[in-house]
Design a protein around this motif. Structure first.
Motif, PDB file in Angstrom:
ATOM      1  N   ASN A 138       8.143  -7.262  -8.067  1.00 17.55           N
ATOM      2  CA  ASN A 138       7.685  -7.351  -9.423  1.00 17.55           C
ATOM      3  C   ASN A 138       6.293  -7.090  -9.933  1.00 17.55           C
ATOM      4  O   ASN A 138       5.693  -7.782 -10.488  1.00 17.55           O
ATOM      5  N   GLY A 139       5.892  -5.965  -9.101  1.00 21.27           N
ATOM      6  CA  GLY A 139       4.253  -5.714  -9.171  1.00 21.27           C
ATOM      7  C   GLY A 139       3.346  -6.351  -8.835  1.00 21.27           C
ATOM      8  O   GLY A 139       2.452  -6.153  -9.184  1.00 21.27           O
ATOM      9  N   ARG A 140       3.725  -7.502  -7.977  1.00 24.57           N
ATOM     10  CA  ARG A 140       2.533  -8.396  -7.530  1.00 24.57           C
ATOM     11  C   ARG A 140       1.557  -7.472  -6.656  1.00 24.57           C
ATOM     12  O   ARG A 140       0.451  -7.932  -6.774  1.00 24.57           O
ATOM     13  N   TRP A 141       2.043  -6.801  -5.844  1.00 26.52           N
ATOM     14  CA  TRP A 141       1.033  -6.024  -4.835  1.00 26.52           C
ATOM     15  C   TRP A 141       0.104  -5.195  -5.787  1.00 26.52           C
ATOM     16  O   TRP A 141      -0.922  -5.017  -5.461  1.00 26.52           O
ATOM     17  N   THR A 142       0.671  -4.300  -6.798  1.00 30.53           N
ATOM     18  CA  THR A 142       0.192  -3.675  -7.702  1.00 30.53           C
ATOM     19  C   THR A 142      -0.774  -4.375  -8.349  1.00 30.53           C
ATOM     20  O   THR A 142      -2.129  -3.819  -8.508  1.00 30.53           O
ATOM     21  N   ASP A 143      -0.487  -5.465  -8.991  1.00 31.52           N
ATOM     22  CA  ASP A 143      -1.412  -6.278  -9.558  1.00 31.52           C
ATOM     23  C   ASP A 143      -2.730  -6.593  -8.767  1.00 31.52           C
ATOM     24  O   ASP A 143      -3.873  -7.027  -9.641  1.00 31.52           O
ATOM     25  N   ARG A 144      -2.478  -6.860  -7.601  1.00 30.24           N
ATOM     26  CA  ARG A 144      -3.493  -7.419  -6.847  1.00 30.24           C
ATOM     27  C   ARG A 144      -4.405  -6.152  -5.816  1.00 30.24           C
ATOM     28  O   ARG A 144      -5.145  -6.426  -5.253  1.00 30.24           O
ATOM     29  N   GLY A 145      -4.006  -4.878  -6.405  1.00 29.10           N
ATOM     30  CA  GLY A 145      -4.814  -3.774  -6.004  1.00 29.10           C
ATOM     31  C   GLY A 145      -4.237  -3.334  -4.757  1.00 29.10           C
ATOM     32  O   GLY A 145      -4.877  -2.405  -4.306  1.00 29.10           O
ATOM     33  N   LEU A 146      -3.020  -3.782  -4.268  1.00 25.34           N
ATOM     34  CA  LEU A 146      -2.333  -3.115  -2.911  1.00 25.34           C
ATOM     35  C   LEU A 146      -1.798  -1.756  -3.166  1.00 25.34           C
ATOM     36  O   LEU A 146      -0.240  -2.033  -3.480  1.00 25.34           O
ATOM     37  N   VAL A 147      -2.184  -0.772  -3.449  1.00 30.65           N
ATOM     38  CA  VAL A 147      -1.585   0.515  -3.687  1.00 30.65           C
ATOM     39  C   VAL A 147      -1.989   1.516  -2.788  1.00 30.65           C
ATOM     40  O   VAL A 147      -2.981   1.221  -1.911  1.00 30.65           O
ATOM     41  N   GLU A 148      -1.438   2.616  -2.682  1.00 29.51           N
ATOM     42  CA  GLU A 148      -1.719   3.511  -1.835  1.00 29.51           C
ATOM     43  C   GLU A 148      -3.195   4.157  -2.125  1.00 29.51           C
ATOM     44  O   GLU A 148      -3.616   4.292  -3.234  1.00 29.51           O
ATOM     45  N   GLY A 149      -3.937   4.004  -1.102  1.00 29.12           N
ATOM     46  CA  GLY A 149      -5.345   4.401  -1.226  1.00 29.12           C
ATOM     47  C   GLY A 149      -6.230   3.099  -1.238  1.00 29.12           C
ATOM     48  O   GLY A 149      -7.615   3.386  -1.053  1.00 29.12           O
ATOM     49  N   ALA A 150      -5.833   2.143  -1.343  1.00 22.36           N
ATOM     50  CA  ALA A 150      -6.726   0.778  -1.328  1.00 22.36           C
ATOM     51  C   ALA A 150      -6.655   0.447   0.047  1.00 22.36           C
ATOM     52  O   ALA A 150      -6.244   1.124   1.108  1.00 22.36           O
ATOM     53  N   ALA A 151      -7.483  -0.583   0.485  1.00 27.22           N
ATOM     54  CA  ALA A 151      -7.773  -0.944   1.690  1.00 27.22           C
ATOM     55  C   ALA A 151      -7.993  -2.522   1.859  1.00 27.22           C
ATOM     56  O   ALA A 151      -8.380  -3.325   1.067  1.00 27.22           O
ATOM     57  N   LEU A 152      -7.381  -3.101   2.981  1.00 24.74           N
ATOM     58  CA  LEU A 152      -7.638  -4.579   3.539  1.00 24.74           C
ATOM     59  C   LEU A 152      -9.037  -4.402   4.215  1.00 24.74           C
ATOM     60  O   LEU A 152      -9.019  -3.899   5.129  1.00 24.74           O
ATOM     61  N   CYS A 153      -9.930  -5.252   3.760  1.00 22.52           N
ATOM     62  CA  CYS A 153     -11.086  -5.226   4.644  1.00 22.52           C
ATOM     63  C   CYS A 153     -11.156  -6.968   5.127  1.00 22.52           C
ATOM     64  O   CYS A 153     -10.995  -7.726   4.451  1.00 22.52           O
ATOM     65  N   SER A 154     -11.917  -7.139   6.275  1.00 23.11           N
ATOM     66  CA  SER A 154     -12.054  -8.008   6.844  1.00 23.11           C
ATOM     67  C   SER A 154     -13.287  -8.030   7.805  1.00 23.11           C
ATOM     68  O   SER A 154     -13.582  -7.134   8.520  1.00 23.11           O
ATOM     69  N   VAL A 155     -13.779  -9.323   7.956  1.00 21.44           N
ATOM     70  CA  VAL A 155     -14.886  -9.580   9.058  1.00 21.44           C
ATOM     71  C   VAL A 155     -14.083 -10.332  10.046  1.00 21.44           C
ATOM     72  O   VAL A 155     -13.434 -11.290   9.746  1.00 21.44           O
ATOM     73  N   THR A 156     -13.861  -9.601  11.248  1.00 21.64           N
ATOM     74  CA  THR A 156     -13.025 -10.071  12.206  1.00 21.64           C
ATOM     75  C   THR A 156     -13.522 -11.029  13.038  1.00 21.64           C
ATOM     76  O   THR A 156     -14.528 -11.631  12.706  1.00 21.64           O
ATOM     77  N   ASP A 157     -12.516 -11.728  14.085  1.00 23.11           N
ATOM     78  CA  ASP A 157     -13.043 -13.002  14.537  1.00 23.11           C
ATOM     79  C   ASP A 157     -13.960 -12.375  15.785  1.00 23.11           C
ATOM     80  O   ASP A 157     -14.910 -13.533  16.290  1.00 23.11           O
ATOM     81  N   LYS A 158     -14.312 -11.290  15.820  1.00 21.97           N
ATOM     82  CA  LYS A 158     -15.352 -10.771  16.670  1.00 21.97           C
ATOM     83  C   LYS A 158     -16.531 -10.188  16.125  1.00 21.97           C
ATOM     84  O   LYS A 158     -17.682  -9.792  16.571  1.00 21.97           O
ATOM     85  N   GLY A 159     -16.618 -10.651  14.618  1.00 22.02           N
ATOM     86  CA  GLY A 159     -17.659 -10.418  13.829  1.00 22.02           C
ATOM     87  C   GLY A 159     -17.954  -8.650  13.382  1.00 22.02           C
ATOM     88  O   GLY A 159     -18.771  -8.311  12.829  1.00 22.02           O
ATOM     89  N   ALA A 160     -16.830  -8.126  13.962  1.00 20.06           N
ATOM     90  CA  ALA A 160     -16.916  -6.559  13.315  1.00 20.06           C
ATOM     91  C   ALA A 160     -16.336  -6.420  11.805  1.00 20.06           C
ATOM     92  O   ALA A 160     -15.828  -7.298  11.370  1.00 20.06           O
TER      93      ALA A 160
END
Length: 136
Positions: free
Chosen positions: A86-108
């Motif tokens: 129902n377009g929820r991923w698209t609405d949240r910006g989760l489309v081809e070319g987007a990225a998930l970014c994280s500060v990892t548990d090791k600080g990277a």
């Protein structure tokens, strides 16, 4: 997915609590059934993509620069659970070319770029590349 190691694995869950503690040690992002929305036969009916509790994960939009500073800033924006369809991923910006970014548990700082999002709207597969900027 453990973004420091660059691996995605299937882990055993312990009911509503998610992965067993020893398996979840390095996991930043989960893509798994939402145990709170079970179908009639008590099987999970909704798949969710979400950050593991306590991890800094956010979405870097496809039209934003995909560099260290942008990714680190996006990681701090937070990322709540999102179900496909129902377009929820698209609405949240989760489309081809987007990225998930994280500060990892090791600080990277890790950037998982969504290069291909599968067409199955109820449980899409996602492929892409992972860039990790070490804490050191």
């Amino acid at each position: 997915m453990d973004l420091d190691a660059g691996v995605s694995t299937n882990v055993e869950t312990t009911g509503d609590s998610g992965p067993k503690d020893e398996q979840a040690a390095g996991i930043e992002v989960e893509y798994r059934p939402n145990r709170h929305s079970c179908g009639v036969d008590n099987s999970p009916s909704v798949i969710e993509l979400r950050s593991v509790t306590g991890r800094q994960v956010g979405v870097l939009r496809a039209d934003q620069p995909h560099d260290f500073e942008s990714c680190r800033a996006a990681a701090g924006t937070g990322f709540g659970p999102v179900s496909p369809g129902n377009g929820r991923w698209t609405d949240r910006g989760l489309v081809e070319g987007a990225a998930l970014c994280s500060v990892t548990d090791k600080g990277a700082v890790a950037m998982a770029v969504l290069e291909k999002v599968g067409e199955n709207e109820s449980a899409p597969t996602v492929t892409g590349k992972l860039v990790v900027w070490s804490k050191d």
